[in-house]
Design a protein around this motif. Structure first.
Motif, PDB file in Angstrom:
ATOM      1  N   ARG A  99     -27.201  54.363  11.803  1.00 52.57           N
ATOM      2  CA  ARG A  99     -26.645  53.107  11.302  1.00 52.57           C
ATOM      3  C   ARG A  99     -27.570  52.471  10.276  1.00 52.57           C
ATOM      4  NH1 ARG A  99     -21.333  52.439  11.340  1.00 52.57           N
ATOM      5  NH2 ARG A  99     -20.450  53.224  13.263  1.00 52.57           N
ATOM      6  N   VAL A 126     -16.028  59.515   7.159  1.00 51.32           N
ATOM      7  CA  VAL A 126     -16.065  59.920   8.563  1.00 51.32           C
ATOM      8  C   VAL A 126     -17.168  59.130   9.256  1.00 51.32           C
ATOM      9  CG1 VAL A 126     -16.309  61.825  10.189  1.00 51.32           C
ATOM     10  CG2 VAL A 126     -15.314  62.246   7.933  1.00 51.32           C
ATOM     11  N   ALA A 127     -16.793  58.340  10.242  1.00 49.81           N
ATOM     12  CA  ALA A 127     -17.755  57.566  11.032  1.00 49.81           C
ATOM     13  C   ALA A 127     -17.755  58.124  12.450  1.00 49.81           C
ATOM     14  CB  ALA A 127     -17.371  56.086  11.044  1.00 49.81           C
ATOM     15  N   SER A 128     -18.902  58.590  12.892  1.00 57.53           N
ATOM     16  CA  SER A 128     -18.978  59.230  14.201  1.00 57.53           C
ATOM     17  C   SER A 128     -20.231  58.770  14.931  1.00 57.53           C
ATOM     18  CB  SER A 128     -18.991  60.750  14.053  1.00 57.53           C
ATOM     19  OG  SER A 128     -19.095  61.383  15.314  1.00 57.53           O
ATOM     20  N   GLY A 129     -20.088  57.782  15.786  1.00 54.27           N
ATOM     21  CA  GLY A 129     -21.231  57.324  16.558  1.00 54.27           C
ATOM     22  C   GLY A 129     -22.316  56.728  15.688  1.00 54.27           C
ATOM     23  N   GLN A 130     -23.400  57.493  15.506  1.00 51.09           N
ATOM     24  CA  GLN A 130     -24.549  56.991  14.780  1.00 51.09           C
ATOM     25  C   GLN A 130     -24.683  57.563  13.368  1.00 51.09           C
ATOM     26  OE1 GLN A 130     -26.812  54.493  15.802  1.00 51.09           O
ATOM     27  NE2 GLN A 130     -25.078  54.236  17.180  1.00 51.09           N
ATOM     28  N   ILE A 132     -22.524  58.275   9.374  1.00 47.39           N
ATOM     29  CA  ILE A 132     -21.361  58.091   8.508  1.00 47.39           C
ATOM     30  C   ILE A 132     -21.507  59.001   7.293  1.00 47.39           C
ATOM     31  CG2 ILE A 132     -20.217  56.506   6.899  1.00 47.39           C
ATOM     32  CD1 ILE A 132     -20.536  54.305   8.818  1.00 47.39           C
ATOM     33  N   HIS A 215     -16.817  65.891  13.835  1.00 45.10           N
ATOM     34  CA  HIS A 215     -16.207  64.761  14.534  1.00 45.10           C
ATOM     35  C   HIS A 215     -14.787  65.156  14.944  1.00 45.10           C
ATOM     36  CE1 HIS A 215     -15.461  60.748  15.839  1.00 45.10           C
ATOM     37  NE2 HIS A 215     -14.567  60.490  14.902  1.00 45.10           N
ATOM     38  N   VAL A 217     -10.994  63.797  16.591  1.00 45.93           N
ATOM     39  CA  VAL A 217     -10.114  62.650  16.810  1.00 45.93           C
ATOM     40  C   VAL A 217      -8.839  63.130  17.489  1.00 45.93           C
ATOM     41  CG1 VAL A 217      -8.835  60.770  15.728  1.00 45.93           C
ATOM     42  CG2 VAL A 217     -11.005  61.510  14.744  1.00 45.93           C
ATOM     43  N   ALA A 257     -16.598  51.977  14.709  1.00 51.22           N
ATOM     44  CA  ALA A 257     -17.748  52.824  15.020  1.00 51.22           C
ATOM     45  C   ALA A 257     -17.411  54.298  14.858  1.00 51.22           C
ATOM     46  CB  ALA A 257     -18.221  52.545  16.446  1.00 51.22           C
ATOM     47  N   GLU A 258     -16.150  54.658  15.086  1.00 52.71           N
ATOM     48  CA  GLU A 258     -15.724  56.038  14.915  1.00 52.71           C
ATOM     49  C   GLU A 258     -14.371  56.055  14.222  1.00 52.71           C
ATOM     50  OE1 GLU A 258     -15.798  58.452  18.347  1.00 52.71           O
ATOM     51  OE2 GLU A 258     -17.913  58.109  18.765  1.00 52.71           O
TER      52      GLU A 258
END
Length: 298
Positions: A99, A126-130, A132, A215, A217, A257-258
């Motif tokens: 982040r 793509v945002a995946s946990g910690q 991007i 990631h 989904v 966040a994801e």
């Protein structure tokens, strides 16, 4: 912190800035807090006051630097819609992990400089946990007060979508099929039909692999019968400007966040249809898919 440009240029402290609070605000808050604490401790230890003054000067210097840079980056973001600057078109690619604790950016030039902003097109976020990952059409400014900055434009009206059909069966008679149909820019209608005997559910998953990692989904899930839903891959409502400048922090795209947005070129994509088996290994089928503009689907 350093980032590499494909042209062979090393640029210190890259960042992308869009819709963020003033990056100098936190530094200024610390700057005004330090003297107050120094007064309390100066009575006990006079050296503390001198150290605090040094910290204050350092923090104020960086706050002013960040404020000036933020103002330039914001000015460039506004200029995208109203000015014509000499720019080299291409794609901007950005990665953040922790982040914003670790950040890199790369600019891929396409063609020579010209007096126009890049056309909006395929993008992906793509945002995946910690972490991007971002890739969007952009350009590098070659003249004026914004020279050296890189700007990208994300337009949800140019978001890609998916089209596919999959089916899977298990030895005990479980069967499922899924269909994904384009429903507009960045929109897809997803249907999963399941006839279950031993399986608990059937679900359709989208797997995205980027240079930052993979990631997954879940697009839709059925526990028997038909489950339908519309999936929105746009990620944004209205165009966004991404500015790559020279400060060490301050970034925000108002993303969860994801999530996966845009479905643009760069990552690889797979659809996986899964029969969720309670007492044994899940039964799956995978298919690599290529996102496309919805108007290319008949």
């Amino acid at each position: 912190m350093t980032a590499y440009s494909e042209q062979g240029e090393w640029v210190d402290e890259w960042v992308f800035i869009v819709g963020v609070e003033h990056p100098g605000e936190a530094l200024l808050a610390v700057a005004f807090l330090v003297p107050g604490l120094a007064v309390l401790f100066a009575i006990v230890h006079p050296v503390t006051y001198a150290i605090a003054l040094g910290v204050l000067a350092y923090v104020l210097f960086n706050a002013v630097r960040a404020a000036r840079l933020w103002a330039r980056a914001r000015g460039l973001g506004l200029a995208v819609w109203r000015e014509k600057l000499l720019c080299t078109p291409g794609f901007v690619e950005i990665g953040l992990s922790g982040r914003a604790s670790s950040l890199w950016a790369n600019f891929e030039p396409l063609g020579g400089p010209r007096y126009e902003w890049p056309e909006t097109g395929s993008y992906v976020v793509v945002a995946s946990g910690q972490w991007i990952y971002i890739r969007a059409p952009g350009c590098r400014v070659e003249e004026g007060p914004y020279r050296g900055m890189v700007v990208g434009v994300i337009d949800p009206e140019r978001a890609y979508t998916l089209s596919a059909r999959l089916s899977v069966s298990a030895p005990h008679g479980d069967y499922a099929r899924a269909a994904v149909r384009p429903a507009g820019p960045g929109l897809a209608d997803v249907a999963v039909e399941a006839w279950l005997v031993k399986a608990r559910a059937a679900r359709l998953e989208l797997m995205v692999e980027t240079s930052m990692g993979a990631h997954r989904v879940t697009l839709a899930e059925s526990r028997g019968g038909t489950a339908e839903r519309r999936v929105d891959f746009r990620g944004f409502y209205g165009r966004r400007v991404v500015v790559v400048a020279g400060t060490s922090h301050a970034w925000s795209l108002d993303l969860p966040a994801e999530g996966v947005a845009g479905l643009g070129w760069g990552p690889s994509y797979k659809l996986r249809l899964v029969l969720d088996m309670p007492a044994s290994r899940d039964v799956t089928v995978e298919e690599e898919v290529t996102p496309q503009p919805p108007w290319l689907d008949a």
